[in-house]
Design a protein around this motif. Structure first.
Motif, PDB file in Angstrom:
ATOM      1  N   VAL A   1      11.348   9.208   5.998  1.00 23.60           N
ATOM      2  CA  VAL A   1      10.859   8.355   7.085  1.00 23.60           C
ATOM      3  C   VAL A   1       9.758   7.426   6.571  1.00 23.60           C
ATOM      4  N   PHE A   2       8.869   7.980   5.758  1.00 22.50           N
ATOM      5  CA  PHE A   2       7.790   7.191   5.163  1.00 22.50           C
ATOM      6  C   PHE A   2       8.352   6.019   4.367  1.00 22.50           C
ATOM      7  N   GLU A   3       9.354   6.302   3.514  1.00 21.34           N
ATOM      8  CA  GLU A   3       9.976   5.252   2.715  1.00 21.34           C
ATOM      9  C   GLU A   3      10.700   4.242   3.591  1.00 21.34           C
ATOM     10  N   GLY A   4      11.367   4.739   4.630  1.00 24.07           N
ATOM     11  CA  GLY A   4      12.099   3.846   5.526  1.00 24.07           C
ATOM     12  C   GLY A   4      11.173   2.861   6.221  1.00 24.07           C
ATOM     13  N   VAL A   5      10.042   3.358   6.709  1.00 22.14           N
ATOM     14  CA  VAL A   5       9.067   2.484   7.379  1.00 22.14           C
ATOM     15  C   VAL A   5       8.513   1.461   6.393  1.00 22.14           C
ATOM     16  N   ALA A   6       8.205   1.919   5.167  1.00 20.68           N
ATOM     17  CA  ALA A   6       7.660   1.021   4.152  1.00 20.68           C
ATOM     18  C   ALA A   6       8.654  -0.070   3.784  1.00 20.68           C
ATOM     19  N   LEU A   7       9.925   0.292   3.622  1.00 17.16           N
ATOM     20  CA  LEU A   7      10.952  -0.693   3.290  1.00 17.16           C
ATOM     21  C   LEU A   7      11.162  -1.679   4.430  1.00 17.16           C
ATOM     22  N   LEU A   8      11.090  -1.185   5.667  1.00 19.64           N
ATOM     23  CA  LEU A   8      11.220  -2.069   6.824  1.00 19.64           C
ATOM     24  C   LEU A   8      10.073  -3.078   6.859  1.00 19.64           C
ATOM     25  N   CYS A   9       8.868  -2.593   6.574  1.00 23.73           N
ATOM     26  CA  CYS A   9       7.706  -3.483   6.525  1.00 23.73           C
ATOM     27  C   CYS A   9       7.884  -4.548   5.448  1.00 23.73           C
ATOM     28  N   VAL A  27       0.825  -1.204   0.000  1.00 21.26           N
ATOM     29  CA  VAL A  27       0.000   0.000   0.000  1.00 21.26           C
ATOM     30  C   VAL A  27       0.865   1.262   0.000  1.00 21.26           C
ATOM     31  N   MET A  28       1.908   1.256   0.810  1.00 26.74           N
ATOM     32  CA  MET A  28       2.732   2.456   0.957  1.00 26.74           C
ATOM     33  C   MET A  28       3.659   2.692  -0.237  1.00 26.74           C
ATOM     34  N   LEU A  29       4.323   1.634  -0.694  1.00 28.24           N
ATOM     35  CA  LEU A  29       5.297   1.789  -1.775  1.00 28.24           C
ATOM     36  C   LEU A  29       4.669   1.643  -3.155  1.00 28.24           C
ATOM     37  N   ASN A  30       4.150   0.450  -3.433  1.00 27.09           N
ATOM     38  CA  ASN A  30       3.660   0.177  -4.784  1.00 27.09           C
ATOM     39  C   ASN A  30       2.471   1.054  -5.163  1.00 27.09           C
ATOM     40  N   ILE A  31       1.539   1.230  -4.223  1.00 29.14           N
ATOM     41  CA  ILE A  31       0.343   2.009  -4.548  1.00 29.14           C
ATOM     42  C   ILE A  31       0.552   3.494  -4.246  1.00 29.14           C
ATOM     43  N   GLY A  32       0.936   3.810  -3.014  1.00 28.85           N
ATOM     44  CA  GLY A  32       1.102   5.206  -2.617  1.00 28.85           C
ATOM     45  C   GLY A  32       2.179   5.919  -3.418  1.00 28.85           C
ATOM     46  N   GLU A  33       3.405   5.387  -3.359  1.00 28.60           N
ATOM     47  CA  GLU A  33       4.500   6.021  -4.098  1.00 28.60           C
ATOM     48  C   GLU A  33       4.349   5.799  -5.595  1.00 28.60           C
TER      49      GLU A  33
END
Length: 207
Positions: free
Chosen positions: A121-129, A88-94
């Motif tokens: 920070v947003f990208e970092g959290v998404a990558l960690l997930c 949701v955060m990377l593929n869809i959001g970004e």
């Protein structure tokens, strides 16, 4: 009429991974140039939009991975949550920003060199997930043995390839390996292979 939600979710994974993979491959392989120049490609928004649409379909079918849980239900849940959040955060959001916002900016003043406040920070959290989710889901598949072992290995390998930072167009390889694993899970769900796992969960709960 009874709806088989497991098979329906399996089909969502199959269709979603194929559509998303096609969109990403078409956008990145056909776009001329490199860097910000790719956003000037007139078909870039179309292909990126197709990819994002595929990601949405994947998100709808992703819960089917939980039907394969038996010996490691907690790992399955953590893996599902992490992968879903990253999707949701990377593929869809970004992905929406990459597909529609940047192509607009590149011809209207240029893309800013500095990222918006908090975006790192947003990208970092998404990558960690993504890392935690893929690793947990891969280990869960290997432990449960309700799916072929190579699916779990593919999930783990996708993380390793992503961490290597492959050059050029090879950066798409980690995503393709990950999509291949989800595609295979969808195929097994459609074939009803999750029924054994579901039955095991019910029996364990009854005990």
């Amino acid at each position: 009429m009874t709806v088989n939600f497991t098979r329906l979710a399996g089909w969502a994974l199959i269709v979603g991974t194929l559509v998303a993979a096609f969109g990403y491959l078409a956008a990145n392989l056909l776009a001329p140039g490199s860097g910000d120049e790719v956003f000037r490609y007139h078909l870039w928004p179309l292909f990126e939009g197709i990819a994002v649409g595929g990601d949405v379909i994947i998100a709808l079918g992703l819960p089917v991975v939980l039907t394969f849980a038996r010996r490691a239900p907690k790992l399955h849940v953590v893996g599902y949550a992490g992968v879903f959040a990253a999707l949701v955060m990377l593929n869809i959001g970004e992905g929406v920003m990459e597909g529609f916002v940047k192509p607009y900016l590149v011809d209207h003043g240029g893309i800013p060199t500095e990222q918006p406040s908090g975006f790192a920070v947003f990208e970092g959290v998404a990558l960690l997930c993504l890392v935690v989710g893929a690793i947990c889901l891969g280990v869960a598949v290997l432990r449960d043995r309700t799916l072929p072992w190579w699916i779990g290995v593919a999930l783990l390998v996708s993380c390793l390839l992503g961490a290597l930072g492959l050059p050029g167009r090879w950066f798409l390889l980690p995503d393709d390996v990950f999509f291949a694993a989800l595609f295979a899970i969808g195929v097994h769900a459609v074939r009803g292979r999750s029924e054994v796992a579901t039955a095991g969960i019910v029996e364990s709960a009854a005990v």
